[in-house]
Design an enzyme around this catalytic site. Structure first.
Site: not given
Length: 746
Positions: A21-22, A24, A27, A29, A43, A137
Site C-alpha cells: 500500500l505504501g 515510509g 517500513g 504497509v 505495517k 500528530d
C-alpha cells in the site's frame, strides 16, 4: 530502507500480504488477508531496523499506544508481533480517503460535513484521552473520511499521560502547521494539545489551508502558531467560536472533547448521520470499496511475484491474478498506519487484459492502439544514496547533482558521492523547505546554484527575511547571500526560475514592525551580478501559479481564479479571470490549463489567446503539466481519453497542430493531482505516472524507450525529480533517498 534486491515479505503472522500500500521511514504497509478472508492493513518494519534494539523498543511502544485506544472513530489494532524476526502490526482496514487528499482534490467541505468531522474527531479524542494517551500528530493526513464518519489513525508519536513514554527521545514531535504552541516551544503537553490540532484540522477542512498559513519554512510556521492569531474566515459562522476556543494559545482555555461534541449536537444539521460526505468524496470512497470487493483471494503458492529493483531500496511486487487493481487513492486511505498514497495490487501498469485494442471506447478511429508497456525495457539505477535529511529539490547540471534540504545543500558527483556541502546556518540562513513536499526553490545559471532562503532572525529583526544564496556548482565555494529589506517580508517561498541574469523569487509579505503577520505575497526580481533588487511586485493576496517564459521579458503569476502578466519592470500589464489548474511557459508563450481541461497558449505581453485545445489532462503535481523541446517549438502535453487513459501529444507551439500522438499504457487511476507530469532533457521526454512509474519516451514519436518501476506504489507527492547532464535524478522525500538513472536507461 530495504536494500536493493530485498524481497517483499509474503506473510506476516497469519496474514497473507497481497499487495504493498505504501512505504515510509519505518517500513512498509501492506494489504493483508487472513485465512478467513478478513482484510487488514499490516505495517512491517524494515528488516535492518528490526535488528536495532532501540528501534524495536520504539515500535513496541507504538503498538502499545495504538492498542490502548479503541473507539468508533479510530482504527484499532487487531494483531501484532513485536518480537518476530521482522516485527509487524495489523490494524483494521478503513475504507476511506484522507482529509488532506479529499480537500486537495475536491475543495473544502460544506458546513454539515464540517460539523460531523468536528464531532467525529472529538469522539476519537475522547477514546484516545480515555486511554490516557496524547496523539500529538492529529492533522489532515491522519484523518480518514469513511462513509460512516471520520477515523483518526497513526499513533507513531503518541505519548501516554501516565508517565509512560511511548516514543523515544529525539523522535519527530509533530507537523508544524498543526502543532500546539506548547508543542512548538517544547513545553510539557496535556490532552489540550490535541484540541489545538483538532481546531487547525477543521479549519483546514473549511478553507483548504492551515489557519496559520502553510508557506515558508517550518520555523516560520511555528513562529506564527505561537505568536499570531489564526485565520478563521473560511469557517461557517456557527463553527468559528468553537474553533477559536480550540486554537486558544493557553491550553486551559480550550474546550474538552466532550464540550466540542455538545457544541455540535446543539447545532442545526440537515443530515447528521447519513450521506455526510460531499458526492465527489463519497464517490472516491466507493471506488476504494469497489476495488476491495473485487480483490481476488491470495494464491496459495505465491503471494508476491519476484521483486524488481526499487529506487527506495525496497521492491516492487505484483499481486495475485491478472486484473488491474491499481487505483490512485488519498494518503492513508489504504494504510491505517498512516503510510502511503497509492495501492498497487497488480502493478504492471497495463490494462486489465494486458492492453487495450484500437477499438477501445473513447479512442478515435484509426488511432494507435494502447500498448501494455510489458515489452518496454526496465531501466537500471546508476546509483542511490541515503541523505541525512529530506531533499525536496534536486538539480542535475555541470557534472553535479545538488540536493537541497532545510539546513544544508549537498553536491554529489557522478557516482553519488558527496563532493561538497554548504550549511545554511554557517551563512545565517535556512533554505525554503517545509516538510517533505517537493518544491522549486533552486536553479542553476552560469555554473552557479542559487537557492531561495530565509535569513535567520536577529535581536533587531525577529522575522525571517527573504534571501537568495548563491554558490559555485562545481565546488560549493564562493558563497554569498543577497537579502530583500524593502518591503518587509517573512521569507522566500519559491524560486520560479532565472532568466537573463535575474532570479525571480516568490516571497511572503508582512507588516512593517511585525515579526510574523503575513499580509500578502510578491515577486522579487534579483539582479545576480549586482546582488541588488531589479524590481519588486507586491500586493497579491495569494500566489498559486508562476511561469517564466525562457524567451522575452514577461512573467505570469496568479491564484486559482486569476492570471496576471507582469512586464519587464514587474508592473501588472494585464489580468484575466480564469479557473486555472496549471500554468506554464514554452518558448516565448504562456500556457494555461483550466479546470475544464482546456489548454490555452497565450501571448504573455497581452494575455491574448494564440490557440486553445480541449481535452487536456491539466492538473499537474508540482508543475510539469507541459514540456517542450529546447527551442520551444514543440509543446508536449497529455490528452485525456474516453477509456480513462492518456495519450501523449506533440503540438506545434505556434499554432497547436498535432505533430504526433501516442497512446500510453494505462496506469489505472484518474487521480486529478498526479497524472500530468512531464519533463524534457537530453533528447528524452520523461513522464511520471500516477503509480510513480517513470517512462522515458522518444520525443520524435512518443515511443517508449525504457521504464523504471522501482518506485511503483510510492506516493508521487513525495517524489522530486530533475533531468539534465545525461541523467534523471529522483529524490524520495519520505525515504530521504536520492537516486540517478542514466538518460539511456542503461
Amino acid at each position: 530502507m530495504q536494500r536493493l534486491g530485498d524481497a517483499d515479505p509474503r506473510t506476516a503472522g497469519p496474514y497473507a500480504l497481497v499487495g504493498r500500500l505504501g512505504a515510509g521511514g519505518m517500513g512498509a504497509v501492506y494489504l493483508g488477508r487472513s485465512a478467513g478472508g478478513r482484510t487488514v492493513a499490516v505495517k512491517v518494519v524494515r528488516p535492518e531496523l528490526a535488528n536495532d534494539a532501540g528501534f524495536r523498543d520504539r515500535f513496541r511502544r507504538e503498538v502499545a499506544a495504538a492498542r490502548r485506544v479503541s473507539g468508533a472513530f479510530t482504527a484499532p489494532v487487531l494483531d501484532a508481533d513485536t518480537d518476530a524476526d521482522v516485527p509487524w502490526m495489523a490494524t483494521a482496514f478503513v475504507v476511506g480517503v484522507s482529509l488532506h487528499e479529499a480537500v486537495a482534490a475536491h475543495g473544502p467541505l460544506p458546513k454539515d460535513a464540517l460539523l460531523m468531522l468536528t464531532a467525529g474527531l472529538a469522539e476519537a479524542l475522547t477514546a484516545v484521552h480515555g486511554a490516557r494517551v496524547i496523539h500529538r500528530d492529529l492533522k489532515p493526513g491522519n484523518v480518514l473520511l469513511a462513509l460512516d464518519g471520520p477515523r483518526v489513525i497513526d499513533f507513531g508519536i503518541a505519548r501516554a499521560t501516565d508517565g509512560t513514554a511511548l516514543t523515544s527521545t529525539g523522535a519527530v514531535i509533530g507537523s508544524a502547521p498543526y502543532m500546539s504552541p506548547e508543542q512548538a516551544t517544547g513545553q510539557p503537553l496535556t490532552a489540550a494539545s490535541d484540541l489545538f490540532a483538532l481546531g487547525s484540522t477543521v479549519a483546514f477542512a473549511a478553507g483548504g489551508r492551515s489557519p496559520f498559513g502553510d508557506g515558508g519554512a517550518a520555523a516560520g510556521v511555528l513562529f506564527r502558531v505561537v505568536h499570531t492569531e489564526p485565520d478563521l474566515d473560511a469557517l461557517p459562522p456557527e463553527l468559528r467560536p468553537l474553533i477559536a476556543r480550540c486554537l486558544a494559545k493557553e491550553p486551559r482555555e480550550r474546550p474538552t472533547p466532550r464540550e466540542v461534541i455538545d457544541f455540535v449536537e446543539r447545532g442545526d444539521r440537515t443530515s447528521p448521520h447519513e450521506g455526510w460526505l460531499p458526492g465527489a468524496v463519497a464517490a472516491d470512497v466507493l471506488a476504494v470499496r469497489a476495488v476491495m470487493t473485487a480483490l481476488p483471494a491470495p494464491e496459495p503458492t505465491r503471494v508476491l511475484d519476484p521483486p524488481t529493483q526499487d529506487l527506495r531500496g525496497g521492491s516492487s511486487g505484483r499481486g495475485p491474478g491478472r486484473r488491474n487493481l491499481i487505483l490512485g487513492l488519498a494518503a492513508g486511505a489504504l494504510a491505517a498506519a498512516g503510510v502511503g498514497t497509492a495501492v498497487a495490487l497488480n502493478g504492471d501498469g497495463s490494462g486489465s487484459d494486458g492492453g487495450a485494442s484500437s477499438g477501445v471506447s473513447g479512442r478515435p478511429a484509426g488511432a494507435r492502439s494502447r500498448p501494455s508497456g510489458n515489452d518496454v525495457t526496465e531501466a537500471k539505477v546508476a546509483w542511490q544514496v541515503k541523505q541525512p535529511a529530506t531533499c525536496p529539490q534536486v538539480v542535475s547540471a555541470g557534472g553535479v547533482v545538488a540536493c537541497v534540504s532545510l539546513n544544508e545543500i549537498w553536491g554529489l558527483d557522478d557516482q553519488g558521492r558527496t563532493r561538497w556541502s554548504v550549511k545554511g546556518p554557517d551563512h545565517g540562513v535556512q533554505f525554503s523547505v517545509q516538510g517533505p513536499t517537493p518544491k522549486a526553490i533552486a536553479a542553476v545559471d552560469g555554473g552557479r546554484l542559487y537557492v531561495a532562503a530565509l535569513a535567520a532572525p536577529t535581536a533587531a529583526d525577529l522575522s525571517f527575511r527573504s534571501t537568495v544564496l548563491g554558490l559555485g556548482l562545481s565546488d560549493g565555494k564562493d558563497v554569498w547571500t543577497a537579502g530583500l529589506d524593502t518591503p518587509p517580508t517573512m521569507g522566500a517561498m519559491f524560486l520560479p526560475g532565472i532568466r537573463d541574469g535575474k532570479a525571480y523569487v516568490a516571497v511572503m509579505l508582512r507588516t512593517a514592525g511585525s515579526a510574523a503577520t503575513p499580509t500578502g505575497y510578491g515577486i522579487w526580481a534579483l539582479d545576480l551580478a549586482s546582488r541588488k533588487t531589479a524590481w519588486f511586485h507586491g500586493g497579491e493576496p495569494l500566489l498559486a501559479h508562476f511561469a517564466l517564459p525562457p524567451a522575452g521579458d514577461r512573467m505570469l503569476i496568479g491564484d486559482t481564479g486569476h492570471l496576471k502578466g507582469l512586464d519587464a519592470k514587474g508592473a501588472e500589464a494585464w489580468t484575466q479571470s480564469v479557473t486555472s489548474a496549471a500554468v506554464g511557459a514554452v518558448g516565448r508563450y504562456g500556457v494555461v490549463v483550466d479546470t475544464s481541461g482546456t489548454l490555452t497558449v497565450l501571448d504573455p505581453a497581452t494575455g491574448k489567446k494564440v490557440w486553445s485545445m480541449p481535452g487536456v489532462e491539466g492538473a499537474a503535481l508540482r508543475g510539469g503539466v507541459v514540456a517542450a523541446n529546447p527551442d520551444g517549438s514543440v509543446l508536449y502535453a497529455l490528452l485525456a481519453d474516453g477509456d480513462g487513459g492518456l495519450t501523449l501529444a506533440a503540438l506545434d507551439t505556434a499554432n497547436g497542430t498535432k505533430r504526433w500522438t501516442a497512446p500510453l499504457p494505462l496506469d489505472g487511476t484518474k487521480s486529478s493531482t498526479v497524472r500530468a507530469r512531464l519533463l524534457y532533457a537530453d533528447k528524452t521526454l520523461y513522464r511520471m505516472d500516477s503509480t510513480a512509474v517513470v517512462w522515458a519516451c522518444d520525443p520524435a514519436d512518443g515511443r517508449p524507450l525504457w521504464k523504471y518501476t522501482g518506485l511503483r506504489g510510492t506516493d508521487p507527492a513525495n517524489l522530486a525529480w530533475a533531468a539534465g547532464d545525461g541523467r534523471l535524478c529522483i529524490s524520495d522525500t519520505a525515504a530521504t533517498t536520492v537516486a540517478a538513472l542514466h538518460a539511456n536507461g542503461a
